[in-house]
Each structure stands twice: as C-alpha cells, then as structure tokens.
Design a protein around this motif. Structure first.
Motif, PDB file in Angstrom:
ATOM      1  N   CYS A   1       0.847  -1.181   0.000  1.00 13.73           N
ATOM      2  CA  CYS A   1       0.000   0.000   0.000  1.00 13.73           C
ATOM      3  C   CYS A   1       0.890   1.241   0.000  1.00 13.73           C
ATOM      4  O   CYS A   1       1.823   1.336   0.795  1.00 13.73           O
ATOM      5  N   ARG A   2       0.561   2.170  -0.892  1.00  8.63           N
ATOM      6  CA  ARG A   2       1.290   3.439  -0.997  1.00  8.63           C
ATOM      7  C   ARG A   2       0.307   4.563  -0.727  1.00  8.63           C
ATOM      8  O   ARG A   2      -0.656   4.752  -1.454  1.00  8.63           O
TER       9      ARG A   2
ATOM     10  N   ALA B   1      -4.351  10.064  -1.971  1.00  6.07           N
ATOM     11  CA  ALA B   1      -4.501   8.774  -2.648  1.00  6.07           C
ATOM     12  C   ALA B   1      -3.977   7.628  -1.788  1.00  6.07           C
ATOM     13  O   ALA B   1      -3.086   7.818  -0.957  1.00  6.07           O
ATOM     14  N   SER B   2      -4.568   6.473  -2.031  1.00  5.99           N
ATOM     15  CA  SER B   2      -4.070   5.227  -1.466  1.00  5.99           C
ATOM     16  C   SER B   2      -4.115   4.194  -2.581  1.00  5.99           C
ATOM     17  O   SER B   2      -5.164   3.980  -3.195  1.00  5.99           O
ATOM     18  N   HIS B   3      -2.977   3.594  -2.850  1.00  2.23           N
ATOM     19  CA  HIS B   3      -2.855   2.573  -3.898  1.00  2.23           C
ATOM     20  C   HIS B   3      -2.511   1.255  -3.214  1.00  2.23           C
ATOM     21  O   HIS B   3      -1.462   1.145  -2.588  1.00  2.23           O
TER      22      HIS B   3
ATOM     23  N   ASP C   1      -1.892  -2.708  -3.985  1.00  2.00           N
ATOM     24  CA  ASP C   1      -1.650  -3.738  -4.990  1.00  2.00           C
ATOM     25  C   ASP C   1      -1.490  -5.066  -4.269  1.00  2.00           C
ATOM     26  O   ASP C   1      -0.658  -5.196  -3.377  1.00  2.00           O
TER      27      ASP C   1
ATOM     28  N   ASP D   1     -12.939  -4.438  -1.359  1.00  2.00           N
ATOM     29  CA  ASP D   1     -12.751  -2.987  -1.279  1.00  2.00           C
ATOM     30  C   ASP D   1     -14.018  -2.342  -0.725  1.00  2.00           C
ATOM     31  O   ASP D   1     -13.944  -1.459   0.134  1.00  2.00           O
TER      32      ASP D   1
ATOM     33  N   SER E   1     -10.950   1.493   3.383  1.00  2.00           N
ATOM     34  CA  SER E   1     -11.274   1.995   2.047  1.00  2.00           C
ATOM     35  C   SER E   1     -12.458   2.949   2.132  1.00  2.00           C
ATOM     36  O   SER E   1     -12.441   4.039   1.537  1.00  2.00           O
TER      37      SER E   1
ATOM     38  N   ASP F   1      -8.569   9.404  -3.314  1.00  2.00           N
ATOM     39  CA  ASP F   1      -8.646   8.455  -4.415  1.00  2.00           C
ATOM     40  C   ASP F   1      -8.096   7.118  -3.929  1.00  2.00           C
ATOM     41  O   ASP F   1      -6.935   7.041  -3.521  1.00  2.00           O
TER      42      ASP F   1
ATOM     43  N   HIS G   1      -7.237   3.325  -5.013  1.00  2.00           N
ATOM     44  CA  HIS G   1      -6.999   2.463  -6.159  1.00  2.00           C
ATOM     45  C   HIS G   1      -6.586   1.094  -5.636  1.00  2.00           C
ATOM     46  O   HIS G   1      -5.632   0.997  -4.864  1.00  2.00           O
TER      47      HIS G   1
ATOM     48  N   SER H   1      -5.771  -3.009  -6.817  1.00  2.00           N
ATOM     49  CA  SER H   1      -5.546  -3.934  -7.916  1.00  2.00           C
ATOM     50  C   SER H   1      -5.084  -5.257  -7.329  1.00  2.00           C
ATOM     51  O   SER H   1      -4.550  -5.299  -6.225  1.00  2.00           O
TER      52      SER H   1
END
Length: 148
Positions: free
Chosen positions: A84-85, A100-102, A104, A125, A131, A140, A142, A144
């Motif tokens: 998580c970034r 933002a939080s990404h 993967d 999610d 989330s 935002d 995201h 994946s």
C-alpha cells in the motif's frame, strides 16, 4: 460484528522541526516505535510516520477483507501479499492532505481464476472500513490484484 475499539499511546517531545515521538500499541504489539518530521518528509532512517502507519492499516484491512471474500466464494487464500502506498500532497486552500491510497495485491488460492479474483477484490474494497473511510474523506483509492 461487535463494536471494536483499539488504542495507541503517543508521546511527542520538542518542537516540530527537531522533535521526535514514540508510539505504542495498546495491545502491546509494538512499543517505542519512533517517528519524526524528518522521517515523515525525508529519509525514514528507521523511523515511521503517520502515513506509513495508514498504509499498513489500509493494506492490512484490505487483505483481511479479501481473505473473507475469497473464503466465502469457495477459494480460500493460501497467501495474500499487499503493498500500500499512501500519497500526501499540498491541496490548494487545504494544506497537506492524504490524496490517494494505492493497494496492490497478489493472491494465491487453489481454484482461483482472474474473474473470481477481481469479483472478490471489488467486494473486499467495498467491505473494507479503511477503504470506506478514505473514500468518504475524498481520497482516491486504487486497488488492484493479480494471481500469484
């Protein structure tokens, strides 16, 4: 699910630029975890930051949610990995904000195919409280996932 409450103890000493703090989990899972402004905006040098802790929390929450969704679909995971970034940036008129939080993920589960993984990810999610919290705050989010 019952109401859940958790605590952390925080101590900060000194001013913002040269001060430093320590974090401890109420559960005892960690204590004396150092953090500072220098670690937050520069090289961590073995210290953490609120953003890093948020990244761990969001990634941890989403993996648990995905494990639940995969198990309910009959393809319980053998292993889930997440990175998580968290992105913090200057927002005009609002100062620095989490924007933002990404997350993967990589999933290994017997019998799991790509369509099943993506369906479980969408549900995970939707069901992840972190989330939901981040989205309500205008962040935002995201997510994946791919098969291992």
């Amino acid at each position: 699910m019952p109401r859940i409450e958790r605590t952390a103890d925080v101590v900060w000493e000194g001013n913002l630029a040269r001060g430093a703090g320590r974090l401890a989990a109420g559960s005892g899972a960690f204590a004396g975890l150092p953090y500072s402004l220098a670690a937050r905006i520069g090289a961590p040098e073995g210290k953490t930051s609120p953003e890093e802790l948020l990244a761990a929390a969001h990634g941890g929450c989403l993996t648990m949610s995905l494990a639940g969704e995969l198990t309910a679909a009959g393809t319980p995971p053998g292993r889930l990995e997440a990175t998580c970034r968290i992105v913090m940036d200057e927002v005009e008129g609002q100062g620095h904000q989490i924007v933002a939080s990404h997350v993967d993920l990589v999933a290994a589960a017997d019998g799991l195919d790509e369509a099943g993984l993506q369906a479980a990810l969408a549900a995970a999610d939707e069901g992840c409280p972190f989330s939901a919290l981040l989205k309500r705050a205008g962040t935002d989010v995201h997510v994946s996932a791919r098969l291992a």
